[in-house]
Enzyme design. Structure first.
Site, PDB file in Angstrom:
ATOM      1  N   ARG A 127       7.059   8.704  -1.900  1.00 24.33           N
ATOM      2  CA  ARG A 127       5.647   8.487  -1.636  1.00 24.33           C
ATOM      3  C   ARG A 127       4.867   9.717  -2.060  1.00 24.33           C
ATOM      4  O   ARG A 127       5.422  10.814  -2.194  1.00 24.33           O
ATOM      5  CB  ARG A 127       5.435   8.195  -0.158  1.00 24.33           C
ATOM      6  CG  ARG A 127       5.759   9.386   0.729  1.00 24.33           C
ATOM      7  CD  ARG A 127       5.346   9.233   2.198  1.00 24.33           C
ATOM      8  NE  ARG A 127       4.430   8.172   2.454  1.00 24.33           N
ATOM      9  CZ  ARG A 127       4.677   7.158   3.280  1.00 24.33           C
ATOM     10  NH1 ARG A 127       5.825   7.110   3.921  1.00 24.33           N
ATOM     11  NH2 ARG A 127       3.779   6.232   3.485  1.00 24.33           N
ATOM     12  N   GLU A 170       0.089  -3.881   4.637  1.00 22.47           N
ATOM     13  CA  GLU A 170      -0.086  -4.545   5.924  1.00 22.47           C
ATOM     14  C   GLU A 170      -1.575  -4.424   6.273  1.00 22.47           C
ATOM     15  O   GLU A 170      -2.127  -3.325   6.208  1.00 22.47           O
ATOM     16  CB  GLU A 170       0.745  -3.850   7.012  1.00 22.47           C
ATOM     17  CG  GLU A 170       0.660  -4.589   8.332  1.00 22.47           C
ATOM     18  CD  GLU A 170       1.335  -3.858   9.485  1.00 22.47           C
ATOM     19  OE1 GLU A 170       1.660  -2.660   9.336  1.00 22.47           O
ATOM     20  OE2 GLU A 170       1.524  -4.492  10.546  1.00 22.47           O
ATOM     21  N   LYS A 187      -1.298   6.867   8.865  1.00 19.83           N
ATOM     22  CA  LYS A 187      -2.308   6.025   9.491  1.00 19.83           C
ATOM     23  C   LYS A 187      -2.623   6.486  10.912  1.00 19.83           C
ATOM     24  O   LYS A 187      -3.761   6.531  11.347  1.00 19.83           O
ATOM     25  CB  LYS A 187      -1.776   4.589   9.579  1.00 19.83           C
ATOM     26  CG  LYS A 187      -2.345   3.633   8.556  1.00 19.83           C
ATOM     27  CD  LYS A 187      -1.697   2.262   8.725  1.00 19.83           C
ATOM     28  CE  LYS A 187      -1.326   1.653   7.378  1.00 19.83           C
ATOM     29  NZ  LYS A 187      -0.517   0.450   7.494  1.00 19.83           N
TER      30      LYS A 187
END
Length: 577
Positions: A274, A48, A284
RNA sequence: UCGGGGAUGGUGUAAUUGGCAACACAGCUGGUUCUGGUCCAGUCGUUGGGGGUUCGAGUCCUCCUCCCCGAACCA
């Protein structure tokens, strides 16, 4: 600039030991054999554009691109830009740049927003077959009706509208007749499902924000779930790889694709764990917080795990790739020791980085029997040093030497502790590539701090080898005082002192290491270092690997230190354990 | 609370699918060395717990425990 990573052999020995198969590769291989997709393998990397790539993305990138290329398939870079409120073009550029630095070239670049029209058509199809409806409620009511874990949801009062009414309302949503948040399009699935993702998820919301690519063309925007799998299908993806937290979304992914008129076999989603690293963070939100609070300087602060930060710090892309391939993929949540990553960085840099000499904390050393010229100044001569003993092809360089040198403060002790092999009164050591010198004494200031060390040299040891074969226990580095360049060095430690930031208190910021960076000015480096260019990484002998800063060529970032046996000994001596 | 996923040395990953638990990192010991680096040799140490099937279980069955994810109009 870009490297062809498919064809390049593994950079390190360790990488050769990497396992060739993992559960995903096994799956892909079996699909290739059962001809599920006509032998085709296609993946995608779908970031994104609302933040920068970090080490966690590197794992996904290596997987996505690696698997496609292993099967002669393609991997598309798709910007998942369905939320105009948070996304921005600047991130698109940054992601492209970081991806290329990592060594990957997308076979195609697409955007989810390229598919808005197609998505809109498909949504109308779902409305027509009674599988989607317009809900006039706000997000609070919808959330209330969703139920909870173990508590079934309630049907929306708008769930049973007629197809005609739904279609009309949906068209009017698209035409911008309704204010943001007033209505949504929902999939009509099952409010009783134990999988929350299936409780009539939202497909479209009304937003007025300007989209970075489509501008104000669309007043409605698809959600992730409604866009992602469809984008995969449109592109011809076969294997849609994502992280574990999307496991529950898989049912929805399959539901949407199962109810659409597709020409090709539907792609399917597989999740993997992950990448987490000790002593750092990849969230983030948290990363942004560090920047906003001023704990670090920005997204490329060398202490961060973002790709641009790692690059600035001097981590070679090859080391990152080797690391990612070595750790493999699994479904087990885990956290890798950052030391493992560092060992790949050292392995790569040990082979590639040229050696230089630099003194971070200078102490003057005078060779009292060194020849002087007519004016009483020490004679300068040039010593030949290997640029990299690991690689003869890197050749040699000339380094000025005289009777007036800078050495490391750590390399002299008035009273040497046990196992200390370096300089102290009466002790002989080797000046790397220079001569054997014996310490005859030292000058101290009023506070007992050593300001100058005095030595005599043995002229018969030019180059560093004694004719009589006598050995010394230490070799130290040096920089000739009159030719030395001044420099600044940034020494980095772990950003977080805890293995798992936030494990104690729940707040990662509580574990921030207050001394994660030490800037040392007044360092002395050999003259040739003035010729290095931004991004060069060299080894300062006996200290570590250092990267030349992008803007300031006299600023060196410590990429990673060398393994330090003496530091370990000291730690043990101080009763560490 | 419901659903989904997971558990192998200090850490992470593997184990020909039921057949001697291996590789790396970290640690330790020693050797080589003009970097206390590199390199080399050696060493330490592992299948979450109970029960079962089997000649044989990390792997199959069963019960338990613990951990992660999921109730945005984020992705």
């Amino acid at each position: 600039m870009s490297e062809n990573i498919q064809d390049s052999p593994s950079e390190t020995q360790k990488a050769d030991l990497a396992t060739g198969t993992d559960f995903i590769r096994a799956l892909v291989e079996s699909d290739a054999q059962t001809d599920r997709f006509g032998g085709r393998v296609q993946t995608r990397f779908p970031p994104e554009p609302n933040g920068y790539l970090h080490i966690g993305h590197a794992k996904a990138i290596c997987l996505d691109f690696g698997i496609a290329h292993e099967h002669d398939g393609i991997c598309i870079l798709r910007f998942d830009d369905t939320n105009p409120e948070t996304e921005d073009e600047s991130y698109v550029d940054a992601i492209l740049e970081d991806l290329q630095w990592l060594g990957f070239v997308p076979d195609e670049v697409r955007h989810s927003s390229d598919y808005f029209e197609r998505l809109y058509e498909w949504a109308q199809h779902l409305v027509r077959v009674g599988l989607a409806y317009v809900d006039d409620q706000g997000s609070d009511e919808i959330a209330d009706q969703r139920g909870g874990f173990g508590k079934p949801g309630l049907n929306s009062p708008f769930r049973d509208r007629t197809m005609a009414e739904n279609l009309d309302l949906f068209h009017r949503m698209r035409d911008g007749e309704f204010p943001p948040g007033s209505r949504v399009l929902r999939a009509r699935i099952d409010m009783q499902s134990e999988n929350m993702q299936l409780r009539d998820p939202v497909m479209y919301r009304i937003r007025t924000a300007k989209h970075h690519r489509t501008g104000e063309e669309w007043p409605i925007y698809p959600t992730y779930d409604w866009a992602h799998g469809q984008g995969d299908a449109i592109e011809g993806v076969t294997h849609s790889l994502c992280t574990l937290e999307f496991s529950d979304n898989r049912a929805l992914y399959e539901w949407f694709l199962g109810h659409l008129p597709l020409e090709q076999p539907a792609p399917y989603q597989t999740e993997f764990a992950r990448l987490e690293l000790s002593h750092t963070l990849t969230s983030k939100r948290k990363l942004k917080q560090l920047i906003d609070r001023g704990d670090v300087d920005g997204w490329d602060d060398p202490r961060l795990p973002t790709l641009r930060a790692l690059r600035r710090r001097g981590y070679p892309a090859a080391a990152l790739r080797d690391f990612c391939s070595f750790i493999g993929v699994s479904r087990t949540n885990s956290r890798h020791a950052i030391e493992l990553l560092e060992s790949f960085v050292r392995a790569e840099l040990n082979a590639k980085a040229q050696r230089r000499m630099a003194v971070v904390r200078p102490l003057k050393l005078i060779i009292t029997n060194w020849p002087t010229d007519e004016e009483g100044r020490p004679v300068t001569e040039y010593r030949t040093l290997m640029n990299n003993p690991e690689n003869d092809a890197d050749g040699t360089r000339q380094v000025p030497f005289s009777g007036e040198l800078w050495i490391e403060q750590d390399d002299f002790r008035q009273e040497p502790p046990p196992k200390y092999f370096r300089l102290s009164p009466g002790r002989e050591v080797r000046l790397r590539g220079g001569y054997l010198v014996t310490c005859t004494g030292a000058i101290e200031d009023g506070d007992g701090k050593t300001t100058e060390v005095h030595c005599t040299y043995d002229p018969a040891t030019a180059g560093g080898a004694a004719a009589d074969g006598r050995k010394v226990k230490a070799t130290i580095h040096w920089v000739e005082a009159n030719h030395a360049l001044d420099a600044t060095v940034a020494l980095y430690e772990r950003l977080f002192s805890a293995d798992v930031p936030g494990e104690r208190t729940g707040e990662p910021l509580d574990d921030l290491n207050p001394s994660s960076r030490e800037i040392v000015t007044g360092c002395k480096v050999e003259p040739i270092l003035g010729e290095q260019v931004a991004g060069d990484v060299v080894q300062f002998e006996r200290l570590g690997y250092f990267a030349v800063d992008a803007e300031n060529e006299r600023l060196f970032h410590r990429t990673v230190g060398l393994r330090d046996e003496w530091a370990k000994i000291q730690k043990r001596q101080s009763g560490g354990s």
